[in-house]
Structures are given as C-alpha cells and as structure tokens.
Design a protein around this motif. Sequence first.
Motif, PDB file in Angstrom:
ATOM      1  N   PRO A   1       0.817  -1.229   0.000  1.00 42.35           N
ATOM      2  CA  PRO A   1       0.000   0.000   0.000  1.00 42.35           C
ATOM      3  C   PRO A   1       0.846   1.273   0.000  1.00 42.35           C
ATOM      4  O   PRO A   1       1.985   1.259   0.483  1.00 42.35           O
TER       5      PRO A   1
ATOM      6  N   ASN B   1       2.244   2.315   8.217  1.00 45.28           N
ATOM      7  CA  ASN B   1       2.274   2.874   9.558  1.00 45.28           C
ATOM      8  C   ASN B   1       3.619   3.569   9.772  1.00 45.28           C
ATOM      9  O   ASN B   1       4.656   3.054   9.345  1.00 45.28           O
TER      10      ASN B   1
ATOM     11  N   LYS C   1       0.196   7.453  10.029  1.00 47.95           N
ATOM     12  CA  LYS C   1       0.569   6.839   8.760  1.00 47.95           C
ATOM     13  C   LYS C   1       1.414   7.785   7.921  1.00 47.95           C
ATOM     14  O   LYS C   1       1.303   9.001   8.040  1.00 47.95           O
TER      15      LYS C   1
ATOM     16  N   ARG D   1       9.069  -5.423   5.418  1.00 49.17           N
ATOM     17  CA  ARG D   1       7.883  -5.629   6.258  1.00 49.17           C
ATOM     18  C   ARG D   1       7.038  -6.787   5.728  1.00 49.17           C
ATOM     19  O   ARG D   1       6.575  -7.642   6.482  1.00 49.17           O
TER      20      ARG D   1
ATOM     21  N   MET E   1       6.069 -10.202   7.711  1.00 49.69           N
ATOM     22  CA  MET E   1       4.664 -10.529   7.992  1.00 49.69           C
ATOM     23  C   MET E   1       4.212 -11.821   7.319  1.00 49.69           C
ATOM     24  O   MET E   1       3.224 -12.420   7.715  1.00 49.69           O
TER      25      MET E   1
ATOM     26  N   SER F   1       2.906  -4.020  11.062  1.00 45.32           N
ATOM     27  CA  SER F   1       1.531  -4.270  10.627  1.00 45.32           C
ATOM     28  C   SER F   1       1.172  -3.312   9.503  1.00 45.32           C
ATOM     29  O   SER F   1       1.916  -2.386   9.191  1.00 45.32           O
ATOM     30  N   LEU F   2       0.019  -3.576   8.906  1.00 45.36           N
ATOM     31  CA  LEU F   2      -0.483  -2.749   7.807  1.00 45.36           C
ATOM     32  C   LEU F   2      -1.531  -1.780   8.337  1.00 45.36           C
ATOM     33  O   LEU F   2      -2.295  -2.131   9.227  1.00 45.36           O
ATOM     34  N   PRO F   3      -1.614  -0.580   7.774  1.00 43.42           N
ATOM     35  CA  PRO F   3      -2.705   0.314   8.163  1.00 43.42           C
ATOM     36  C   PRO F   3      -4.065  -0.346   7.854  1.00 43.42           C
ATOM     37  O   PRO F   3      -4.193  -1.065   6.854  1.00 43.42           O
TER      38      PRO F   3
ATOM     39  N   THR G   1      -5.948  -1.440   4.300  1.00 46.91           N
ATOM     40  CA  THR G   1      -5.006  -1.529   3.174  1.00 46.91           C
ATOM     41  C   THR G   1      -4.497  -2.963   3.052  1.00 46.91           C
ATOM     42  O   THR G   1      -4.620  -3.750   3.995  1.00 46.91           O
TER      43      THR G   1
END
Lengths: 452, 452
Positions: free
Chosen positions: A43, A47, A95, A107, A111, B5-7, B10
């Motif tokens: 995306p 964050n 963000k 990242r 993950m 982590s992802l926002p 997204t």
Amino acid sequence: MQKPSLPKGTRDFGPEQMGKRLFIFDTIRQTFRRFGFQPLETPAMENLSVLMGKYGDEGDQLLFKVLNSGDFLDKVTEADIAAGAKKLTTKISEKGLRYDLTVPFARYVVMNRHALALPFKRYQMQPVWRADRPQKGRYREFYQCDADVVGTDSLLCEAEIVMMVHEVFRNLGIENFTLKINNRKILAGIAEAIGAPGQEGPLAVAIDKLDKIGREKVLDELRERGFSEESIDRLEPMFAPTGDSRETLTELKVWLADSALAQKGIAELEEVWQTAEALGLSDSRLELDVTLARGLSYYTGAIFEVKANNVSIGSISGGGRYDNLTGAFGQPGLSGVGISFGVDRIYDVMDELQLFPATAQQSTQVLIVCFDAEGRSVAYPLLSQLRTAGVAAEAYPDLAKVKKQLDYANAKQIPYVVLIGSEEIQTGKLTVKNMVTGEQQKLTTTEIAALF
Amino acid sequence: MQKPSLPKGTRDFGPEQMGKRLFIFDTIRQTFRRFGFQPLETPAMENLSVLMGKYGDEGDQLLFKVLNSGDFLDKVTEADIAAGAKKLTTKISEKGLRYDLTVPFARYVVMNRHALALPFKRYQMQPVWRADRPQKGRYREFYQCDADVVGTDSLLCEAEIVMMVHEVFRNLGIENFTLKINNRKILAGIAEAIGAPGQEGPLAVAIDKLDKIGREKVLDELRERGFSEESIDRLEPMFAPTGDSRETLTELKVWLADSALAQKGIAELEEVWQTAEALGLSDSRLELDVTLARGLSYYTGAIFEVKANNVSIGSISGGGRYDNLTGAFGQPGLSGVGISFGVDRIYDVMDELQLFPATAQQSTQVLIVCFDAEGRSVAYPLLSQLRTAGVAAEAYPDLAKVKKQLDYANAKQIPYVVLIGSEEIQTGKLTVKNMVTGEQQKLTTTEIAALF
C-alpha cells in the motif's frame, strides 16, 4: 474561481509520456519475469512505526505524513502542542507515504515469512514519495522498479542481475551504457591495506563523491575524517585509471595480498563474472570500478551502478548485496541482493537520445473518417472488424469537416486514416491514407483489415 | 520490537494475487487501447483546493489529508487550535490523497485544454484512497479503472462503452453478466408523468435502493421525501417485472407519451442500441432497467451498471453521461461519458467462479534443478537459451537437496522442472518433469527449448 494546480514536485503524465513510460515499464517487467521474479505491490500508506528510523533523521523529515482521520485533536493536550511540530506529529499522524520499496518489502517478508518459499524473488514497480526540495530531475513522487532475491547467498543471483541489466537496457535500446561493479569486501580490504582497518565506511562515503568533486577534494575529506597522510599516500593505486577490468583484478590481488577479506571480495567478483559468462554474457558492459561505493553503508558484498554514456544524466540503475534486510523488524539473518531501475532518468536518457520506438507513442492505429452520416453504415462494421483483429481503431464520433478529423488524427499521431465518402460507399473501395508519407490507396474493407 | 503491521483497510498483494490482478489490468488496458483510449496518470497527492467540495460534506471528511512538511505549526495561532480539528486541518494541510479519478481528470483537462485534441479519450488505472470505515469488500486503498470521452455529445461513445463492457468481460472469461442501461431523461420523464416534475433527483436516490431495501421501503422513502400518494400510485408501471427490453421501450413510449424529455431519452437509448448492433454487438447482455439510477445526480444521459450473475457481489462496473465535467474548475460546457471497472470486485467474482486462467498464476515456466555443482555447466547455458526464447526460467540458486528444490517449484507453481544429475550430464539427455501430471521425459537442451 482559482485556477487548479498541481502540488510542487508532482507531475501529470499525459498520453504521449504515458506511452513512453509504459514501454519502459513493460520492458522491465518482462525481463524481471523472464528471470523468475514475481510481482509484489504494497500500500501507498504504511504505519509510521514501520517507516520511522529506517532512513536516518533526514529521511524521517522527508516522509509525507498523513493526518489521522476524524477529530485528530481529541487526545492532544496543550503540552503536546507546546512541544512543537515534530513531537505533535506523532500525536496527530499514524501513517506516512512509502519512501522507498525496500522497507515495505522487508515488512512484507516478515509478515509473511511462514508462507514464503525462500529464496524469494520479487519485483515491485510503484511510486514513492519524498518531501525533498523539488529541482530538475528530482520529484516528490517518482517510480522505483526494484528486483530483489532474499534468502540465499548464492552468487548466481549477482550474475543474474548482471544479465538482467544487460537485457533491460538492450531491450530498451540503450546500447551504450556501463555497468560498474565493485565489492564492499574489496573496499574493506583497501581500508586494511592503507592502515585504516574497519574504516571502509567513511572511506566509501568520501570516495563516492569522486565523480562530483574530484580526487583532491576527496583526499581533503579523508584528511578531515581523520585518515593519516600515510594512509592517503597508500591509497594511490585506487585512483589508477580504470583500464581493463581483468588487469585491475590482477593488480588488486597483489596490492591487497595481505587482506583475506579483499581476496574473498575479489574471488566473489571473479565468480560473478564467470557465472555471467556461463549464462551467455556477450558484448559485456561490465566494468570493475574499485572507487564505486554508492555511499550506502548497508551493502556487504557486490555493489552495482549503471550509467548511460554520452548523456549527462546520473546513474540510471544501482544496487548490491546486503545482509540483514529484515533485522529492523526482528527477523535477522536474511541476506539478499537487489537492483533498482530509475524510470524517470531512463526516460530522460531515451528522450534525449531519441530511443523510443514510434510504436511507444502510438495508441490508435487507424482513424475512420466519414464525410457524412451515410458513411457510418460502412464505418461501423469496419471498426468492429479491425478491433476484432486486435487493431486499435476508432471512428471520429461527430459529423465534422474532414480537415478537423484529419487534425485529430495528427494530434493523436494516428498513422492511418480510412476516408469514407459517397464514392467510397458506391464502389466499396475505401481510401486509406498513410498519415506519415501521405500515400493513398483504394482498398476494400477486407483488404484494409489485412493491412495490419 | 513491535511486530510490523499494515494500516487498517489496506492490503499487500503477493505474487499469486498480483498475477491475477495483472491479468485483469492487462485485459482492461488492451480493450481500452483497442477502442482508441489513451493512458493518463495523475499524482497521488492533489491540492486540497482541487479536491474539497467536489464530493459533498461526507466526501470532504473521507479525504486523507497530508500534513504540511517542516514546521507546520509555524503560522498556526492559538485561535486556530481552539477552532477544532476541522478548521485546523486547513492550516496544517494543503494536500490530500486522490479520492477518485474523475476530479483529477477534470483538473488535467482544464490545465491542458489548449494542448488537448478534443474529443479526448483517456483511460486511467490508479489507486484511490478513502478514509471509510473498512469492512468486507471495502478498502481504504483500491484501484479504479476509468475510461472517459470528453468533448462530444455523440451517442457513438455510449455504444462503444456497451461494446467495451462486452469485450472486457468476455476477455476476462465472465460470460454471465448483465449490462443494465437507463437514461436520466427517462427518469425525468417519469417524474413528470407522476406529477412530480423536476423531482427525478430524489426519485432516483430512493429508486437506487430498490435492490437493497425492496419496493415497499422505497415507496416509504418517497413518501418521506414528499411524493404524494397519487404520484406513488402512478409509479406502478416502473416496477413491472423487467422482461424484454424492446417491450419495455414500447410500454414506456405509451406511458411517457406526454413527456418530450422522456421521448428524447427513449430515442437516445434506441440509437445507442442500434449503433451497438451496427458495431457488431452479438449475444448481447444489454438490458433496459428503468429503475437504474446509480444515485449519482450528475448523470444527464445514459446510465450504465454491470452485475455478474450467480454471485452475490454488487455491481462490478458502472458509468454514464455527464454534463459539465470541468465546470467546478471554471471551464463549463464540456460533456462526456465514462465507464469505471471495479478491479477488486471483478477479482472477487473471478476468484469465486474460478475463472482465472492457469497462466495468470504462473510466473516462472521452468525451474532447472542441479543435483550438484557439476550440473551448472549444463544448467547455465540452458537457462540462457530458454530466456533468449522468451521463456521465464530460473535455476535454484543454491546446492540443495532435490526435494527442497522441487518443493520450491511447487510453491511457486512452476509447471516444468528440468533435472540435471550425473547421468544427464553424461548422456546429454535431461529429465523434464511436468509438475502437474508427474510425467517425465528425457530430452536434449534443444528439444527442451522447443517445448515452450
């Protein structure tokens, strides 16, 4: 009413530029794919906890931060405001916009580590954003095209990067380029050889400026950084004019004979070279440059940089091997090697050298021009026939003067026009005009469909 | 260390999803291109002065705002802070993320109006961002794929959209879809016919919910919006079961005989239909639906919506004709017609119905597996030969057990593996294994290169 405008440092890409850009993107993507790299997209927003602290203090400043939605002042105290903009940012913004493709990639790997088949070969072609001061050739939004392999130390990966670079630029039509290669271990060995072991970091930072500021100023900088006159004297062989890479390698072996690290770097470099040759490297643009450092302290093995010759545009591609891609996210031990292509600079090189093929600027191949409404009974079936055959075709949508329709064809750089007047309808032979040569011929619709 | 982590709202798109997504993007792009649409890309960030006020109050709230760089508090007074988050936003944020592709397109047209050849047919495939509450199928970052023609009133454009929709979905393999069409002028005529002239706006908003809340609740809403019982009674024919579109047209002509506007809408619809047929429309999925409104008050002519049948996923495409695209930027009088494809929903439909071709999920076609280092002398030239022939191929980079290498092939869904052991090197016949069927054969490198 205010005239609309674009934010500083950002750009629209209209049809002509997009045609050229898509040519670059498609060429790079196809090459990445042929080498077994798989696509990834992350995306635009990450964050800030993921982004901050990864690019140094300056990088943190250059991140675009996104204001929290809703009442972002809800939990803000007067003390937070009094603490100033920098501290307040952490309270009102969670963000930020992606600054490069490497941190999001790291990242992603962390993950998804349990689901990933290592080695993982991914490519990623997406825009990044930096709140840099805009200037010629430097934008606040620009694309990066990265390919990386993580989870293996095999030097086959370095050799494949050498091959990919050759393929990408040849497929783009940029024949005259130089792919410089070096190895961090050789730089470390040089630091040892000049009596400044472990100082390859500052050495690299100074050497990296050689192209910009010249040898004398590099030496001055080294003095400032605490290198002794003796060390600087012993650096002499480094500035020997780059000749044949094999000769340089032989010289390095002698000069750095006492450094086991340097010998390892040299051996790695030789293996990369031999592997690339086994992979069919011919008419090689590969060149050893012991002064190549790319100023980036995280490279641990090979370092790459590509320049187009005969144009005054900086490096158009670069990369190298790094250890510990994902260490910052708590997963140490993953090493990798990657290459990044700078689409904007590649565009500038190709534009300056006029290397874009005509097809990159063409979208529609045929425009059908009707003299009046009657022509449509012939035009529409022909339109359908052409499109079914995969030909990009259109009919001018309004009844307009022929000149206006031809102007439209010229503006869109449409190479062929089919003219349909009453004579054409009667005889079934339509006039096909080549808009580049001006040549005209009379053809049936079947003959026209077969033209393309 | 915090886990990355992802926002919210997204997503990452890994290799498998990207393979499928690229299949959708490429299919749509090729179709747009074949119809003469040219690519445009605009920046992710727009000035808030461009975005604000274009999407209503709710839209303004849903814009992601980007914090000004540097000391954004510099010119902020205590009064600004006391005024609350909404007012403060205008002081500390000048830019926002793109909310759709229409407003940036309008801005582009206004800023480039002197250089553009009208009619301008552009397509744009880029992500947009909305600070909506995330839920199933609703994201904060998602792609839109829009094609629009501006600068002409010709109904050929509407007919071409009908053709494009058919082509896109057929090329994607979605055969079972319905393309609903309506015309704002018919809705206006209905408002007239039921004695509520000019009320087609509120009528459309209520009618738009028919699928979701059912007829009775729509009627309740109309009552709340001030429609009389008599008007509501006269609306009856609107809810007649949709049968044959031609029959419906005939009925509408009678029902709305007194409305010149409705008759114009019906005539337009008929012309679009006939033009599409002249363009070769066959096995048509086009269906007149007088209840289709799409709630969007800015449509002035045709309204389109596409649904995939036999799946419970909302509309996968929609659009229509609008007047005054650029009026908000001080350039009135430019009308246009456009269609938007919803990539995320199309993806969900295709995934649910298993319509993705196997090729969309494959990247590498061949993995070369060496039993030991000796195999590389055969592997590397073969690798080069395959890639030169355009085949996506890779060699496992490390010396590893054969099982591990085959696991890698399976994880990456690589359909063919070439095994190179000592026997293969001696005989020159390599083992080629089809990873789907398990079938094996012994072939020379030349035979292998010819396989693909």
